[in-house]
Design an enzyme around this catalytic site. Structure first.
Site, mmCIF file in Angstrom:
data_model
loop_
_atom_site.group_PDB
_atom_site.id
_atom_site.type_symbol
_atom_site.label_atom_id
_atom_site.label_comp_id
_atom_site.label_asym_id
_atom_site.label_seq_id
_atom_site.Cartn_x
_atom_site.Cartn_y
_atom_site.Cartn_z
ATOM 1 N N SER A 242 1.053 -1.323 0.114
ATOM 2 C CA SER A 242 0.095 -0.238 -0.274
ATOM 3 C C SER A 242 0.982 1.143 0.455
ATOM 4 O O SER A 242 2.518 1.538 -0.296
ATOM 5 C CB SER A 242 -0.633 -0.407 1.190
ATOM 6 O OG SER A 242 -0.080 0.324 2.213
ATOM 7 N N LYS A 243 0.348 2.112 -0.283
ATOM 8 C CA LYS A 243 1.079 3.754 0.060
ATOM 9 C C LYS A 243 2.085 4.060 1.260
ATOM 10 O O LYS A 243 2.671 3.740 0.730
ATOM 11 C CB LYS A 243 -0.226 4.670 -0.465
ATOM 12 C CG LYS A 243 -0.271 5.290 -1.443
ATOM 13 C CD LYS A 243 0.735 6.292 -2.263
ATOM 14 C CE LYS A 243 0.948 7.053 -3.218
ATOM 15 N NZ LYS A 243 -0.118 7.937 -3.974
ATOM 16 N N ARG A 244 1.619 3.441 2.350
ATOM 17 C CA ARG A 244 2.915 3.500 2.909
ATOM 18 C C ARG A 244 3.247 2.172 3.228
ATOM 19 O O ARG A 244 4.080 2.792 4.190
ATOM 20 C CB ARG A 244 1.559 2.586 4.483
ATOM 21 C CG ARG A 244 0.091 3.618 4.919
ATOM 22 C CD ARG A 244 -0.654 3.155 5.805
ATOM 23 N NE ARG A 244 0.500 3.963 7.637
ATOM 24 C CZ ARG A 244 0.470 5.776 8.152
ATOM 25 N NH1 ARG A 244 -0.392 5.711 7.114
ATOM 26 N NH2 ARG A 244 1.220 5.156 8.879
ATOM 27 N N HIS A 245 3.168 1.303 2.800
ATOM 28 C CA HIS A 245 4.286 0.898 2.213
ATOM 29 C C HIS A 245 5.385 0.840 1.539
ATOM 30 O O HIS A 245 6.090 1.784 1.829
ATOM 31 C CB HIS A 245 4.276 -0.816 2.464
ATOM 32 C CG HIS A 245 3.266 -1.651 4.048
ATOM 33 N ND1 HIS A 245 1.661 -1.801 3.487
ATOM 34 C CD2 HIS A 245 3.202 -0.379 5.058
ATOM 35 C CE1 HIS A 245 1.443 -2.254 4.383
ATOM 36 N NE2 HIS A 245 2.205 -1.468 5.547
ATOM 37 N N LEU A 248 5.595 3.332 -3.015
ATOM 38 C CA LEU A 248 6.104 3.890 -3.732
ATOM 39 C C LEU A 248 6.600 4.022 -4.630
ATOM 40 O O LEU A 248 7.475 3.320 -5.295
ATOM 41 C CB LEU A 248 6.721 4.536 -2.160
ATOM 42 C CG LEU A 248 6.469 4.028 -1.025
ATOM 43 C CD1 LEU A 248 7.597 4.469 0.275
ATOM 44 C CD2 LEU A 248 5.561 5.752 -1.227
#
Length: 474
Positions: A242-245, A248
């Site tokens: 995800s974006k948090r992981h 990127l």
RNA sequence: GCGCCCUUCGUCUAUCGGUUAGGACGGCAGCCUUUCACGUUGCAAAGACGGGUUCGAUUCCCGUAGGGCGCGCCA
């Protein structure tokens, strides 16, 4: 005899180059280098709705930052649409494809019905054998591939092994849209064939496509390239990226202060192995790389390990190169441009002289940026809480005693250390009781490179002035 | 729901039927030490489960469970 390897990296320009794509590119690149073959770059931009030129340049930038190059110009898949259409027509003419007059709405209903009845969701082949004369008015047809209905399609995957699909599970896919544009599965096959690709290395999310593509290759009488479907990278929690992981763009990793060579090493080790080897140069990786070394199971992205590896690469990078890496990095990070503006030639020289002590303590370029702040700080320095505590904790007395000792010493790390140690012995003071107050007023913090190196780099005037500033604090 | 794939320490992995199941990151403890790091020594930590095959299974086969991917006129 041109039996040399040709791989390709084929991203779709609908966003940045994410970490999984970066690794796929790395593997394709490494395999091409290893075999002295070529890696081609093809931008899969046949989806005109979602492809953007910004994404194309983001991907190119990402690859370049990672240090991956490609042979020849990047090919636009969309630019080859007429050739794809041509192949669709050939298939049609040979009776290996047919026109389908179902509307998107009809197809949607077909899917919904199948889902409700808990049946497999597949195209029912309504127009496969129907007389085109029955075509409804005003409906622009798509062209569907006439997939074999019996038997099986086998993929001898270089990573996953032998994978067998029953043909009855694979329906007739659309190869040409009603607007005349080709779809992915057709384009890929035609391009890989035309470009002479010998090895297709991509994510396992394409495994089912590999079966359909194999059918198209066979229908055209073309030889099927070697395939290697590599497992996906998951986030630290095992779930999807995800974006948090890790989902990127690789430019985000640049902004986090990682070195490209560390990224290459980390990414290579994620899913590929050469025995117990953990740290290896890119040259070594190329020499060792092989499809056999790729594992089958998905892996999780571990920032902690990346950080450790990056720290290793930082420590082993020579000072001048690291200064350059830092300067090149600054434009990409918050606060970086301001810092860059303050680095003139003398400051750059100081930075380089401080580098041996700095890089020993940094895991990322961000760390380096922060830990070198004391070099740039303007007097009087603002002390952080811990530094203040040290001063309040008997630090003032130590500094007062030290001031004359230092001002009489030769200003180099060696002599300063000797002088301070002699003073410590003479007074029975512990070295730590002298070093910490110095560190506090010299750097404004309680952690820094060796204090005598700090004195040395800062120079006599600046150092003594900072100490005097510190004395005024009490 | 259907199809395919995956499953060794917390994480990344080695092992290609016989090992005290190895390494790395992280963790813990010690050493080094002017702080923080680095370095270094040691410790804890794994074959999802159940059946087979075999003299012998982490390794081969089957099943179960869990996870992933795919099932678009996206790529």
């Amino acid at each position: 005899m041109s039996s040399s390897v040709i791989t390709r990296f084929a991203p779709s320009p609908t966003g940045f180059l994410h970490i999984g794509g970066g690794r796929t590119a790395l593997f394709n690149w490494a395999y091409a280098k290893k075999t002295q073959g070529k890696m081609l770059l093809r931008i899969e931009d046949t989806d005109r709705e979602r492809s953007t030129p910004e994404a194309v340049s983001a991907i190119l930038d990402g690859l370049t930052w990672l240090g991956l190059d490609w042979d020849g110009e990047a090919v636009s898949q969309y630019g080859r649409a007429s050739r794809h259409r041509e192949v669709a027509e050939i298939l049609l003419a040979r009776g290996l494809a047919y026109r389908c007059y179902c509307t998107p709405e009809e197809l949607r209903q077909m899917r919904e019905k199948a889902e409700m009845e808990k049946r497999p969701v597949r195209y029912d082949g309504a127009w496969r054998d129907r007389d085109p004369a029955q075509a409804p008015q005003g409906v622009k047809p798509t062209i569907r591939f006439k997939a074999p209905q019996d038997g099986e399609t086998v993929i001898e995957d270089r990573v996953m092994g032998r994978v067998v699909f029953q043909n009855k599970d694979l329906d007739d896919l659309i190869i040409l849209r009603s607007d005349g544009n080709p779809t992915y599965n057709l384009s890929v096959v035609v391009d890989d064939h035309d470009m002479g690709v010998t090895h297709v290395i991509r994510g396992v999310d394409h495994l089912t496509n590999a079966a359909r593509q194999t059918q198209i290759y066979k229908a055209m009488g073309w030889s099927v390239p070697d395939m290697a479907h590599i497992p996906l990278i998951h986030g630290p929690d095992g779930a999807k990226l995800s974006k948090r992981h890790g989902a990127l763009g690789v430019e985000a990793y640049r902004a986090m202060g990682y070195l490209p060579e560390a990224m290459r090493n980390y990414l290579a080790r994620l899913g590929w192995s050469h025995g117990d080897d953990e740290i290896f140069s890119t040259e070594q990786m190329i020499e060792w790389f092989d499809l056999d070394g790729i594992g089958k199971s998905p892996s999780r992205f571990d920032f902690v390990k990346l950080e450790n590896l990056n720290g290793h690469y930082m420590r082993h990078t020579d000072d001048e190169q690291l200064v350059r890496a830092l300067l090149a990095f600054l434009p990409h990070v918050a606060g970086g441009p301001e810092m860059l503006a303050r680095i003139d030639a003398p400051m750059r020289a100081k930075l380089k002289r401080a580098m041996p002590g700095l890089k020993e303590r940094a895991k990322t370029l961000i760390d380096l940026m922060k830990s070198s702040q004391f070099l740039f700080a303007q007097r009087p320095l603002a002390l952080d809480d811990k530094a203040r505590q040290i001063i309040a904790d008997g630090g003032v007395a130590a500094l007062e005693a030290l001031l004359p000792v230092l001002s009489q010493a030769d200003w180099n790390a060696h002599s300063l250390e000797a002088a301070v140690k002699a003073h410590a012995e003479a007074t029975g003071a512990k070295l730590g009781k002298l070093a910490q107050p110095l560190r506090a007023v010299l750097t404004g913090t309680n952690t820094s490179p060796g204090i005598f190196d700090v004195l040395d780099v800062l120079g006599r005037d600046e150092s003594l002035s900072r100490i005097e500033d510190g004395l005024k604090l009490s």
